[in-house]
Design a protein around this motif. Structure first.
Motif, mmCIF file in Angstrom:
data_model
loop_
_atom_site.group_PDB
_atom_site.id
_atom_site.type_symbol
_atom_site.label_atom_id
_atom_site.label_comp_id
_atom_site.label_asym_id
_atom_site.label_seq_id
_atom_site.Cartn_x
_atom_site.Cartn_y
_atom_site.Cartn_z
ATOM 1 N N TYR A 1 0.830 -1.202 0.000
ATOM 2 C CA TYR A 1 0.000 0.000 0.000
ATOM 3 C C TYR A 1 0.867 1.255 0.000
ATOM 4 C CZ TYR A 1 -3.745 -3.218 0.866
ATOM 5 O OH TYR A 1 -4.631 -4.256 0.736
ATOM 6 N N TRP B 1 -3.525 -2.983 -10.146
ATOM 7 C CA TRP B 1 -3.689 -2.917 -8.690
ATOM 8 C C TRP B 1 -3.268 -1.519 -8.260
ATOM 9 C CZ3 TRP B 1 -0.676 -6.316 -4.675
ATOM 10 C CH2 TRP B 1 -1.328 -6.259 -3.440
ATOM 11 N N ASN C 1 -9.321 -3.406 -12.494
ATOM 12 C CA ASN C 1 -8.667 -3.498 -11.194
ATOM 13 C C ASN C 1 -8.857 -4.905 -10.628
ATOM 14 O OD1 ASN C 1 -7.582 -3.215 -8.665
ATOM 15 N ND2 ASN C 1 -8.939 -1.578 -8.010
ATOM 16 N N LYS D 1 -6.880 -6.017 -8.313
ATOM 17 C CA LYS D 1 -6.387 -5.889 -6.937
ATOM 18 C C LYS D 1 -5.267 -6.868 -6.603
ATOM 19 C CE LYS D 1 -10.718 -3.951 -5.360
ATOM 20 N NZ LYS D 1 -11.871 -4.080 -4.485
ATOM 21 N N GLU E 1 -10.387 -11.592 -7.083
ATOM 22 C CA GLU E 1 -10.816 -10.295 -7.623
ATOM 23 C C GLU E 1 -10.620 -10.247 -9.135
ATOM 24 O OE1 GLU E 1 -12.279 -7.629 -6.257
ATOM 25 O OE2 GLU E 1 -12.271 -8.363 -4.199
#
Length: 190
Positions: free
Chosen positions: A30, A96, A130, A132, A137
């Protein structure tokens, strides 16, 4: 183990600071919390090595994402020439975004590598999804995309191998496995 969680990554950093480790090696995905993690270690005087995602003030350890992506894109384009005579209807980039621009540069490299060999694939043929960085996902967004699209002959560039495998599963489930060429990053065993 950050378990893919920003909250857990921050708690783990606090724990390592409390334990006064000699050096910390951080691998969390992140970008938005990289500065916060860095500051915890910098304030405590603990050297930090950041793996894959740059953290301010840390020693960065990672590959050349753009060039790795470019090599992947060129390999996918060459394969498209072999199996489809270079006739590709679309490019899907499984992204992502929370990982930040450096990992994303691998997908920029994929598109660049493909266009070096197949210049007819312009921006209008590119779909950004996206995934992720996750198998489930990526499988879900690819299923939804394939339900809406009847195009054939897709090249899929994925941010990592988990996303690539999710995309493959979606094509397989839809009976369109022959309509895709998929490349991922990281060379996971799976």
């Amino acid at each position: 183990d950050n378990r893919g969680s920003a909250t857990t990554a921050l708690r783990n950093a606090d724990r390592l600071v409390r334990e006064r480790v000699d050096v910390a090696i951080e691998f969390q995905m992140y970008e938005r919390i990289a500065w916060e993690i860095s500051s915890k270690f910098l304030d405590a005087g603990i050297p930090l090595v950041a793996v894959e995602i740059p953290h301010p003030g840390a020693i960065y350890f990672g590959g050349n994402n753009f060039e790795a992506g470019r090599l992947c894109g060129k390999a996918l384009a060459r394969r498209a020439q072999q199996v489809w005579g270079g006739e590709v209807e679309g490019l899907i980039l499984l992204e992502w975004p929370v990982a930040g621009p450096l990992p994303h540069s691998a997908l920029t490299g994929v598109a660049k590598g493909i266009r070096e060999i197949l210049p007819q694939i312009d921006d209008q043929r590119v779909t950004h999804l996206n995934g992720k960085g996750d198998f489930g996902e990526s499988l879900d967004v690819m299923r939804k995309h394939l339900r809406r699209s009847r195009l054939r002959r897709w090249i899929v560039g994925a941010i990592n191998d988990h996303s690539a495998l999710g995309a493959l599963r979606a094509f397989e489930e839809s009976g369109r496995l022959g309509d895709c060429l998929v490349g991922g990053q990281n060379a996971d065993l799976e």
